[in-house]
Write an enzyme that holds these catalytic residues in place. Structure first.
Site, PDB file in Angstrom:
ATOM      1  N   TRP A 225      -1.062  -5.520   1.210  1.00 60.50           N
ATOM      2  CA  TRP A 225       0.303  -5.599   1.725  1.00 60.50           C
ATOM      3  C   TRP A 225       0.331  -6.690   2.771  1.00 60.50           C
ATOM      4  CZ3 TRP A 225       4.565  -3.910  -0.280  1.00 60.50           C
ATOM      5  CH2 TRP A 225       5.742  -3.959   0.476  1.00 60.50           C
TER       6      TRP A 225
ATOM      7  N   TYR B 112      -2.339   1.090  11.647  1.00 61.94           N
ATOM      8  CA  TYR B 112      -1.462   2.078  12.295  1.00 61.94           C
ATOM      9  C   TYR B 112      -2.269   3.208  12.931  1.00 61.94           C
ATOM     10  CZ  TYR B 112       2.586  -0.174  10.150  1.00 61.94           C
ATOM     11  OH  TYR B 112       3.553  -1.074   9.789  1.00 61.94           O
TER      12      TYR B 112
ATOM     13  N   LYS C 270       2.643  -8.957   7.724  1.00 59.69           N
ATOM     14  CA  LYS C 270       1.409  -8.614   7.019  1.00 59.69           C
ATOM     15  C   LYS C 270       1.144  -9.555   5.839  1.00 59.69           C
ATOM     16  CE  LYS C 270       1.404  -3.798   8.433  1.00 59.69           C
ATOM     17  NZ  LYS C 270       2.819  -3.675   8.890  1.00 59.69           N
TER      18      LYS C 270
ATOM     19  N   ASP D  69      11.372  -0.551   5.231  1.00 61.11           N
ATOM     20  CA  ASP D  69      10.931  -1.632   6.107  1.00 61.11           C
ATOM     21  C   ASP D  69      11.202  -3.015   5.512  1.00 61.11           C
ATOM     22  OD1 ASP D  69       9.534  -2.879   8.221  1.00 61.11           O
ATOM     23  OD2 ASP D  69       7.655  -2.825   7.098  1.00 61.11           O
TER      24      ASP D  69
ATOM     25  N   TYR E 252      -3.383   2.453   6.018  1.00 60.97           N
ATOM     26  CA  TYR E 252      -3.451   1.467   7.100  1.00 60.97           C
ATOM     27  C   TYR E 252      -4.475   1.861   8.155  1.00 60.97           C
ATOM     28  CZ  TYR E 252       0.536  -0.791   4.938  1.00 60.97           C
ATOM     29  OH  TYR E 252       1.342  -1.467   4.059  1.00 60.97           O
TER      30      TYR E 252
ATOM     31  N   GLU F 173      -1.275  -0.384  -1.034  1.00 60.68           N
ATOM     32  CA  GLU F 173      -1.012  -1.136   0.198  1.00 60.68           C
ATOM     33  C   GLU F 173      -2.169  -0.939   1.157  1.00 60.68           C
ATOM     34  OE1 GLU F 173       2.757  -0.416   2.198  1.00 60.68           O
ATOM     35  OE2 GLU F 173       3.841  -0.421   0.290  1.00 60.68           O
TER      36      GLU F 173
ATOM     37  N   ASN G  12      -1.072   4.097  -0.195  1.00 59.87           N
ATOM     38  CA  ASN G  12      -0.845   3.086   0.841  1.00 59.87           C
ATOM     39  C   ASN G  12      -1.572   3.546   2.101  1.00 59.87           C
ATOM     40  OD1 ASN G  12       0.922   1.950  -0.961  1.00 59.87           O
ATOM     41  ND2 ASN G  12       2.793   2.379   0.213  1.00 59.87           N
TER      42      ASN G  12
ATOM     43  N   ASN H 136       8.359   5.029  -3.598  1.00 56.16           N
ATOM     44  CA  ASN H 136       7.392   4.572  -2.600  1.00 56.16           C
ATOM     45  C   ASN H 136       7.448   5.445  -1.364  1.00 56.16           C
ATOM     46  OD1 ASN H 136       5.516   2.395  -1.506  1.00 56.16           O
ATOM     47  ND2 ASN H 136       7.110   2.444   0.069  1.00 56.16           N
ATOM     48  N   GLU H 137       6.316   6.058  -1.042  1.00 55.20           N
ATOM     49  CA  GLU H 137       6.125   6.803   0.206  1.00 55.20           C
ATOM     50  C   GLU H 137       7.211   7.827   0.509  1.00 55.20           C
ATOM     51  OE1 GLU H 137       5.302   4.158   3.454  1.00 55.20           O
ATOM     52  OE2 GLU H 137       3.310   3.735   2.682  1.00 55.20           O
TER      53      GLU H 137
HETATM   54  C1  GCB Z   1       4.415   0.856   4.112  1.00 55.00           C
HETATM   55  C2  GCB Z   1       5.607   0.595   3.280  1.00 55.00           C
HETATM   56  C3  GCB Z   1       6.041  -0.856   3.347  1.00 55.00           C
HETATM   57  C4  GCB Z   1       5.948  -1.353   4.773  1.00 55.00           C
HETATM   58  C5  GCB Z   1       4.505  -1.261   5.217  1.00 55.00           C
HETATM   59  C6  GCB Z   1       4.282  -1.720   6.670  1.00 55.00           C
HETATM   60  O1  GCB Z   1       3.704   1.801   3.956  1.00 55.00           O
HETATM   61  O2  GCB Z   1       5.463   1.000   1.955  1.00 55.00           O
HETATM   62  O3  GCB Z   1       7.351  -0.942   2.874  1.00 55.00           O
HETATM   63  O4  GCB Z   1       6.445  -2.641   4.933  1.00 55.00           O
HETATM   64  O5  GCB Z   1       4.077   0.047   5.129  1.00 55.00           O
HETATM   65  O6  GCB Z   1       4.031  -2.894   6.876  1.00 55.00           O
HETATM   66  O7  GCB Z   1       4.400  -0.892   7.559  1.00 55.00           O
END
Ligand code: GCB
Length: 593
Positions: free
Chosen positions: A550, A474, A569, A162, A470, A505, A468, A414-415
């Protein structure tokens, strides 16, 4: 490889400025030997910078394939008889370079340095033509991965991360000299014993003849505090001034190659921060004391220059870190410029250092950019060859950054997909490799929200859990109470593993200037309420030893319906203005000031 520097025996000349630049859409430059003369149809291009946003031209911004850079440099007159080296701090994602007509070096991987001795191809006092072909194409066998897809509009580069695939010569380049007998490596490992410190050092040299290694340790005031001889050894420092978060105290270790007659053939300076790092149960210790990470996942991302390194923004970003009360950041999602790590050392800012292994997860791919469906780990996609490239990226990262006291933890990906047996098989050897390369630091990887507690098969290998999450963005979008319950439940599960947890994150896209009395997603008020909710959860769980929001600042991404002018973000806008969340974080992180 030692970073170029000016010492009593070494000199360097920067190769930054305006270079000639040409796209090679037809891919003919190599066979047509464009390096053999002045680049035809070239425009000028700034180095260091990503090339993408410099020209106001979609054909340049979205270009993938070979691009050519060329400059002419006059080799200093005084360099006669010296060994001369051409050094790149990075070329994204791979490059081949020629000096005059001779090919001198090729390198894979966009964020680590490489170099070639060019003594026999140049002459002191004369001009040399330097030509570099940089290629920014991503495939399943590159780190990070990507794929080229056929569309009705021709071929397109897709990738699974991303952030925008900025490319080019992002960082400084150098010509530098050494003597023929020279040091090729200096490694330091520090220890503490009460008030005293130890510095184990190891050096390597090329063509030293009978010369011996001498090391001198000086404090920050230039006073000699210890010395030694021999290619490796241990220095003791009584009443050592430790390197610590917020106190970037550095000693200077000068390593010299000295011949029989006492003449110094080579001299190299390595800064040393004396500190220890350890994981003890669910605690993360720096100098034996529990450390709680506050800060951000960042990006190297700026208007116009993309991922180009810029000293003014380096200093400004660190000023903002201090202003907001952050003590750390993660180099999401690739190794940052070495100047950033040097500055973190001096500023006492703690760093989680990450490889460019981002997007090894096809579950995410469609969501971000509408790419086709792929299986993550398979013979045709991410495979053993990819793992070899990934292993090399880890080797180069550790080799480059192991002497930085600011770096306390390696993040090897990462992820990635981490729920499957294939993922377990892929990652186990990479954890082993990292520990073998650096037994002094904890190792981890960053876990993705859709491979939660109880399902992830890779976190068993990490010393630290990096998550990470959200909740409230999300998932449970706009429903912060439901988010809080779900988040706490998952986090308690992870806490039962008895390892330290860093939330690497958590964040909510926020359009600056959008306000709402009742916090609605995308408003500045929602970002604040979202962060508050997360903090309530973290504060209830002892195993949480860090919070990285993040993101530090808004940044560029590919186009997509979940992105409005990039990823929003950021707690700061892309031009570093604070959103309401910046003030809220400052209140939390500086509450004891
Ligand atoms: C994540 C990723 C990061 C993205 C972020 C997002 O989990 O590690 O690279 O930019 O989410 O904002 O969706």
């Amino acid at each position: 490889m030692l970073r170029p520097q000016d010492t009593t025996t070494r000199e360097r000349k920067p190769l930054t400025g305006l270079w000639r630049f040409a796209l090679d859409g037809a891919g003919e430059g190599r066979s047509a030997e464009w390096f053999k003369g002045p680049l035809a149809n070239a425009r000028e291009m700034a180095v260091p910078a990503s090339f993408n946003d410099i020209a106001a031209d979609a054909a340049v911004r979205d270009y993938f394939g070979d691009v050519w850079y060329q400059t002419a440099v006059r080799v200093p007159r005084g360099w006669d008889g010296q060994r001369i080296v051409l050094h790149f701090e990075s070329a994204t994602h791979r490059a081949t370079a020629w000096v005059n007509d001779a090919e001198v070096v090729s390198h894979e991987g966009g964020y680590t340095p490489f170099e070639a001795e060019v003594t026999e191809h140049v002459q002191a006092g004369e001009q040399a033509r330097i030509t570099v072909v940089v290629n920014n194409t991503l495939s399943f066998q590159t780190i990070p991965p990507g794929v080229i897809e056929d569309t009705r509009d021709g071929k397109r580069q897709r990738y699974f991360h991303d952030f925008f695939n900025y490319a080019g010569l992002h960082r400084p380049m150098w010509l530098y000299t050494t003597a023929h007998a020279h040091l090729t490596d200096v490694t330091v490992v520090t220890g503490l014993d009460g008030a005293n410190g130890t510095i184990e050092y190891r050096t390597r040299a090329k063509d030293p003849g009978g010369a011996e290694v001498r090391v001198i340790l000086r404090d920050a005031g230039g006073v000699e505090v210890a010395s030694g001889t021999g290619a490796s050894g241990t220095l003791a420092v009584e009443n050592v001034h430790k390197w610590a978060p917020g106190d970037g105290y550095l000693y200077d270790l000068e390593a010299q190659l000295v011949d029989d007659g006492g003449m110094v053939l080579d001299s190299y300076h390595q800064s040393v921060g004396v500190r220890t790092v350890a994981v003890d149960g669910a605690r993360f210790l720096i100098n034996g004391e529990p450390f709680y990470f506050t800060g951000f996942g960042k990006h190297e991302d700026l208007p116009v220059i993309g991922k180009g390194h810029n000293d003014a923004f380096l200093v400004h970003d660190f000023e903002l870190l201090k202003w907001i009360g952050a003590n750390s950041f993660r180099t999401s999602h690739y190794p940052y410029a070495e100047a950033v790590l040097d500055y973190a050392d001096r500023q006492g800012i703690v760093v989680i250092d990450e490889t460019a292994a981002v997007g090894l997860n096809m579950g995410l791919a469609g969501f971000l950019s509408g790419v086709q469906d792929y299986t993550t780990f398979s013979a045709e996609t991410i495979n053993d060859e990819t793992r070899d490239v990934h292993a090399q990226a880890i080797r180069e990262l550790v080799a480059r950054d192991r002497n930085h006291p600011s770096v306390v933890l390696w993040a090897i990906a990462n992820e990635p997909e981490s729920e499957t047996e294939a993922a377990e098989r892929y990652f186990k050897p990479l954890f082993d490799l990292t520990r073998q390369l650096d037994p002094t630091r904890p190792v981890g990887f960053v876990n993705f929200m859709f491979h939660p507690y109880g399902k992830c098969r890779v976190s068993q290998f990490g010393d630290v859990l990096m998550l990470n999450r959200y909740y409230g963005w999300y998932t449970q979008t706009g429903e912060l109470q439901a988010a809080e319950l779900a988040w706490e439940e998952e986090l308690k599960g992870w806490a039962s593993e008895g390892k330290p947890i860093i939330i690497t994150e958590y964040g909510a896209d926020t359009y600056p200037g959008l306000h709402a009395v009742l916090p609605q997603p995308w408003s500045e008020e929602y970002q604040v309420a979202y962060l508050d909710m997360n903090h309530r959860v973290f504060d209830r769980i002892d195993a949480v030893v860090g919070e990285h929001v993040w993101n530090f600042a808004d940044f560029a991404t590919t186009s997509g319906i979940v992105r409005v002018g990039g990823n929003k973000k950021g707690v700061f806008t892309r031009d570093r203005q604070p959103k309401a969340a910046a003030w809220a974080l400052r209140r939390r992180w500086r509450r004891n000031d």
